[in-house]
Design a protein around this motif. Structure first.
Motif, PDB file in Angstrom:
ATOM      1  N   UNK A  10      21.267  40.284 -13.586  1.00  0.00           N
ATOM      2  CA  UNK A  10      20.392  39.596 -13.066  1.00  0.00           C
ATOM      3  C   UNK A  10      19.991  38.600 -14.829  1.00  0.00           C
ATOM      4  N   UNK A  11      19.456  39.674 -15.212  1.00  0.00           N
ATOM      5  CA  UNK A  11      18.476  38.784 -16.491  1.00  0.00           C
ATOM      6  C   UNK A  11      19.151  38.842 -17.278  1.00  0.00           C
ATOM      7  N   UNK A  15      21.985  35.261 -15.192  1.00  0.00           N
ATOM      8  CA  UNK A  15      21.179  34.012 -14.743  1.00  0.00           C
ATOM      9  C   UNK A  15      21.426  33.417 -15.481  1.00  0.00           C
ATOM     10  N   UNK A  16      22.000  33.785 -17.223  1.00  0.00           N
ATOM     11  CA  UNK A  16      22.916  32.232 -18.282  1.00  0.00           C
ATOM     12  C   UNK A  16      24.056  31.364 -17.540  1.00  0.00           C
ATOM     13  N   UNK A  17      25.047  32.686 -17.316  1.00  0.00           N
ATOM     14  CA  UNK A  17      26.006  32.489 -16.283  1.00  0.00           C
ATOM     15  C   UNK A  17      26.086  31.567 -15.347  1.00  0.00           C
ATOM     16  N   UNK A  36      16.303  29.210 -10.753  1.00  0.00           N
ATOM     17  CA  UNK A  36      17.387  30.263 -11.232  1.00  0.00           C
ATOM     18  C   UNK A  36      15.353  30.737 -11.812  1.00  0.00           C
ATOM     19  N   UNK A  37      14.449  30.257 -12.179  1.00  0.00           N
ATOM     20  CA  UNK A  37      12.600  30.530 -12.206  1.00  0.00           C
ATOM     21  C   UNK A  37      12.529  31.342 -10.857  1.00  0.00           C
ATOM     22  N   UNK A  38      12.382  31.581  -9.828  1.00  0.00           N
ATOM     23  CA  UNK A  38      12.137  32.219  -8.970  1.00  0.00           C
ATOM     24  C   UNK A  38      13.174  33.193  -8.905  1.00  0.00           C
ATOM     25  N   UNK A  39      14.780  33.179  -9.504  1.00  0.00           N
ATOM     26  CA  UNK A  39      14.720  34.663  -9.473  1.00  0.00           C
ATOM     27  C   UNK A  39      14.848  35.467 -10.505  1.00  0.00           C
ATOM     28  N   UNK A  40      14.700  34.557 -11.847  1.00  0.00           N
ATOM     29  CA  UNK A  40      13.881  35.208 -12.804  1.00  0.00           C
ATOM     30  C   UNK A  40      12.217  36.245 -12.534  1.00  0.00           C
ATOM     31  N   UNK A  45       9.272  40.287 -12.048  1.00  0.00           N
ATOM     32  CA  UNK A  45       7.472  41.203 -11.314  1.00  0.00           C
ATOM     33  C   UNK A  45       8.459  41.868 -10.284  1.00  0.00           C
ATOM     34  N   UNK A  46       9.850  42.226 -10.537  1.00  0.00           N
ATOM     35  CA  UNK A  46       9.816  43.446  -9.549  1.00  0.00           C
ATOM     36  C   UNK A  46       9.450  42.685  -8.508  1.00  0.00           C
ATOM     37  N   UNK A  47       9.586  41.510  -7.513  1.00  0.00           N
ATOM     38  CA  UNK A  47       8.591  41.868  -6.320  1.00  0.00           C
ATOM     39  C   UNK A  47       9.670  40.408  -4.693  1.00  0.00           C
ATOM     40  N   UNK A  48      10.290  41.451  -4.187  1.00  0.00           N
ATOM     41  CA  UNK A  48      10.796  40.266  -3.429  1.00  0.00           C
ATOM     42  C   UNK A  48      10.015  39.919  -2.544  1.00  0.00           C
TER      43      UNK A  48
END
Length: 95
Positions: A10-11, A15-17, A36-40, A45-48
């Motif tokens: 993802x990172x 995300x760049x795409x 996208x910042x939330x996803x990043x 943080x490896x926290x969902x």
């Protein structure tokens, strides 16, 4: 080919795409960067939501000494309250 952690995929790739694609579609940079910042940050943080739920139940059991049903109820109540704030789940306090 090999293996790659999903967070790294993802990172480093997705995300760049997504960023470029949203730019091509004319999405507001402010909105693009927020979402996208939330996803990043969730990746970094490896926290969902699932991780938050697990950590919140464990904290209720260990720190506040609640039994399992009470800890689950407490987590669900807090989840509903935090959800209404519209803050990203990775920013919610566990305790």
């Amino acid at each position: 080919m090999g293996e790659i952690r999903v967070t790294d995929l993802v990172l480093e790739s997705l995300l760049p795409k997504a960023h470029a694609g949203l730019d091509r579609f004319g999405v507001s940079p402010v909105l693009r960067d927020r979402l996208l910042g939330i996803i990043e940050q969730r990746c970094r943080l490896r926290r969902n939501g699932a991780v938050w739920q697990t950590e919140a139940v464990r904290a209720a059991e260990r720190i506040r000494d609640l039994d399992r049903p009470a800890a689950l109820h407490d987590m669900l109540q807090r989840y509903g309250r935090f959800q209404r704030t519209n803050d990203p789940v990775h920013t919610w306090p566990v305790e």
